[in-house]
Design a protein around this motif. Structure first.
Motif, mmCIF file in Angstrom:
data_model
loop_
_atom_site.group_PDB
_atom_site.id
_atom_site.type_symbol
_atom_site.label_atom_id
_atom_site.label_comp_id
_atom_site.label_asym_id
_atom_site.label_seq_id
_atom_site.Cartn_x
_atom_site.Cartn_y
_atom_site.Cartn_z
ATOM 1 N N GLU A 252 0.826 -1.208 0.000
ATOM 2 C CA GLU A 252 0.000 0.000 0.000
ATOM 3 C C GLU A 252 0.863 1.262 0.000
ATOM 4 O O GLU A 252 2.010 1.273 0.456
ATOM 5 N N THR A 253 0.249 2.354 -0.475
ATOM 6 C CA THR A 253 0.927 3.647 -0.475
ATOM 7 C C THR A 253 0.612 4.445 0.784
ATOM 8 O O THR A 253 1.194 5.512 0.997
ATOM 9 N N THR B 16 6.589 7.467 5.752
ATOM 10 C CA THR B 16 6.996 6.305 4.959
ATOM 11 C C THR B 16 5.803 5.528 4.427
ATOM 12 O O THR B 16 5.009 5.007 5.218
ATOM 13 N N PRO B 17 5.654 5.414 3.101
ATOM 14 C CA PRO B 17 4.624 4.523 2.556
ATOM 15 C C PRO B 17 4.937 3.080 2.961
ATOM 16 O O PRO B 17 6.105 2.688 3.043
ATOM 17 N N TRP C 50 4.823 0.280 1.408
ATOM 18 C CA TRP C 50 5.617 -0.512 0.466
ATOM 19 C C TRP C 50 7.097 -0.171 0.537
ATOM 20 O O TRP C 50 7.947 -1.050 0.377
ATOM 21 N N LYS C 51 7.426 1.085 0.818
ATOM 22 C CA LYS C 51 8.835 1.459 0.897
ATOM 23 C C LYS C 51 9.512 0.817 2.103
ATOM 24 O O LYS C 51 10.713 0.504 2.057
ATOM 25 N N ASP D 98 9.975 9.581 -5.205
ATOM 26 C CA ASP D 98 8.797 10.257 -4.676
ATOM 27 C C ASP D 98 7.505 9.731 -5.298
ATOM 28 O O ASP D 98 6.444 10.312 -5.107
ATOM 29 N N PHE D 99 7.598 8.645 -6.049
ATOM 30 C CA PHE D 99 6.406 8.098 -6.688
ATOM 31 C C PHE D 99 6.293 6.620 -6.351
ATOM 32 O O PHE D 99 7.278 5.967 -6.010
ATOM 33 N N GLY D 100 5.094 6.091 -6.437
ATOM 34 C CA GLY D 100 4.878 4.678 -6.193
ATOM 35 C C GLY D 100 5.389 3.863 -7.362
ATOM 36 O O GLY D 100 5.000 4.091 -8.510
ATOM 37 N N SER D 101 6.292 2.923 -7.114
ATOM 38 C CA SER D 101 6.891 2.102 -8.164
ATOM 39 C C SER D 101 6.080 0.824 -8.348
ATOM 40 O O SER D 101 6.146 -0.076 -7.504
ATOM 41 N N ARG E 168 6.523 -2.686 -6.228
ATOM 42 C CA ARG E 168 5.399 -3.134 -5.405
ATOM 43 C C ARG E 168 4.927 -4.518 -5.826
ATOM 44 O O ARG E 168 4.519 -5.333 -4.988
#
Length: 305
Positions: free
Chosen positions: A54-55, A63-64, A66-67, A98-101, A105
């Motif tokens: 999840e983001t 911290t998201p 997933w990171k 800075d973006f969801g990969s 993921r």
């Protein structure tokens, strides 16, 4: 009943007086970061906030989710060995993005990360002689075949006294091993793979309950409660399967029911070793970092530091 907040009240590894307490503190800090999800003594998932890919932001507000899972792979030193799997290289690049990969993921969902989590915690705690692995069986096997060099002793979970820093492990699949069966299997298959899962024993705040923390438990960093007897040993470890679990047959539904096969007992004489930074990890100078990782909880050093 004690809550996860009480069980994991001491989450500062620098204040730990033993290596076991330090391991416990690192694991507890991660459970707190995920909003303290837990499975109760009845094997029921009692709390859950976010899952692996999840983001949504973790407890630090930065911290998201997933990171953080990507950091378990990276911070354990295991990510570079996963480059043959789709998305792993994207995770190496995505830590500071800075973006969801989506590629990263997808990797986090497709590749079990529970052993990466254990490796991350033990590396962060500075456990001497521990060899990080993406497979639990590797450090379980080390404890059995190489007891002199392993930081753990291979002991029967029904007899041993669990303490902070130990690992309680179960075997996955349809075959039921038990403690003796696992010993025989390792002896006959010294290099083979075996699907397993291990969790870290933390300090107990309740004389009748053991508290364990594992990664990728229902797609989060989850605390588990298991019963102890008056001697402080595991009491009737729930074993078996959930075959037949349904709304009409809830008696067999229990997230604590597994083939618990071994307790990896942390050698009590061990002392933490200095942690060598893994490339890309935060480099600490006092209470700040130069090469900072989002969500590591360490502020960036001023330019003149």
């Amino acid at each position: 009943m004690a809550t996860a907040a009480v069980v994991c009240a001491g989450t500062d590894p620098s204040r730990a007086t033993t290596l076991g307490e330090r391991i416990s503190a690192v694991a507890c800090r991660e459970n707190a970061l995920w909003y303290r999800p837990f499975i109760n003594l009845h094997g029921q998932l009692a709390s859950m906030a976010l899952s692996e890919a999840e983001t949504g932001l973790l407890q630090d507000g930065a911290t998201p989710a997933w990171k953080r899972v990507a950091e378990y792979w990276r911070g354990s030193g295991l990510l570079w060995g996963m480059n043959s799997f789709p998305g792993a290289a994207a995770c190496a690049r995505a830590v500071n993005a800075d973006f969801g990969s989506p590629d990263c993921r997808a990797f986090l969902i497709d590749r079990p990360w529970s052993a990466a989590f254990i490796s991350f915690v033990l590396v962060r705690a500075g456990v001497p002689g521990f060899r990080p692995s993406a497979r639990h069986i590797d450090y379980v096997r080390d404890a059995y075949l190489s007891p002199g060099s392993s930081p753990f002793l291979f002991v029967d979970p029904d007899i041993a006294l669990p303490t902070a820093g130990d690992l309680l492990c179960y075997a996955r699949g349809t075959t039921s091993f038990g403690y003796a069966g696992l010993q025989a299997w390792i002896a006959a298959n010294p290099d083979a793979a075996l699907a397993m899962h291990c969790e870290i024993v933390t300090r107990s705040a309740d004389a009748h309950t053991a508290y364990l923390i594992g990664g990728n438990v229902l797609q989060s960093v989850t605390l588990r409660m298991l019963g102890l007897n008056r001697s402080g040993r595991f009491w009737n470890l729930p074993r078996g399967s959930d075959i037949g679990c349904s709304p009409g047959n809830q008696a067999v539904c229990n997230f604590n029911r597994h083939d618990w096969v071994v307790l990896l007992k942390l050698k009590p004489s061990l002392q933490a070793v200095p942690v060598t930074p893994i490339p890309g990890q935060p480099v600490e100078h006092g209470k700040c970092c130069v090469q900072c990782v989002v969500g590591a909880g360490i502020p960036r050093c001023p330019a003149s530091h």
